[in-house]
Scaffold this active site. Structure first.
Site, PDB file in Angstrom:
ATOM      1  CB  SER A  89      -3.624   1.406   1.819  1.00  0.00           C
ATOM      2  OG  SER A  89      -4.317   0.273   2.276  1.00  0.00           O
ATOM      3  CE1 TYR A 134      -8.341   2.866  -0.879  1.00  0.00           C
ATOM      4  CE2 TYR A 134      -7.474   0.688  -0.386  1.00  0.00           C
ATOM      5  CZ  TYR A 134      -7.708   2.005  -0.014  1.00  0.00           C
ATOM      6  OH  TYR A 134      -7.290   2.441   1.219  1.00  0.00           O
TER       7      TYR A 134
END
Length: 130
Positions: free
Chosen positions: A8, A21
């Site tokens: 990401s 995350y």
């Protein structure tokens, strides 16, 4: 052969309110880069996909409907476009792929004009509820 890992843009910056995350995605990116180097002569390529926000159910599940990030939904990337680019990059043997040009520019220039603390605050701001 080919391996496609999903990291990401969160891989590149600290993420208050989403620390686990961001740390996990940073691990996926680092692992992908390391394996790509280790396997460079084996015929196996490793690609890490680093998309920005993508139109999926992720943000609804993350209870992020009232955040600054959610207000920018029109700028989010299509999941079909991201998937097509990722597969193309994987077969081309690219190590890291970021689908969005703005994301590439921001992440490429941010370390030069934004100190780490400012960048951290900026990402925290995107998850704040309004």
């Amino acid at each position: 052969g080919h391996v496609l890992n999903v990291a990401s843009i969160s891989s590149f910056v600290p993420g208050p309110r989403e620390a686990v995350y961001h740390a996990t995605k940073a691990y996926v990116l680092s692992l992908s880069r390391s394996l790509a180097y280790e396997l460079r002569e084996s015929g196996v390529s490793i690609t890490a996909l680093c998309p920005g926000p993508v139109r999926t159910e992720f943000f609804d599940q993350a209870s992020a409907k009232k955040t600054l990030l959610a207000f920018n939904k029109p700028m989010w990337e299509s999941s079909r476009d991201v998937a097509a680019l990722a597969i193309s990059a994987m077969f081309a043997g690219r190590m890291v792929v970021m689908p969005n040009l703005l994301t590439k520019w921001l992440l490429g220039t941010m370390p030069y004009f934004a100190p780490s603390l400012f960048t951290t605050w900026l990402f925290e701001l995107t998850w704040r509820e309004y």
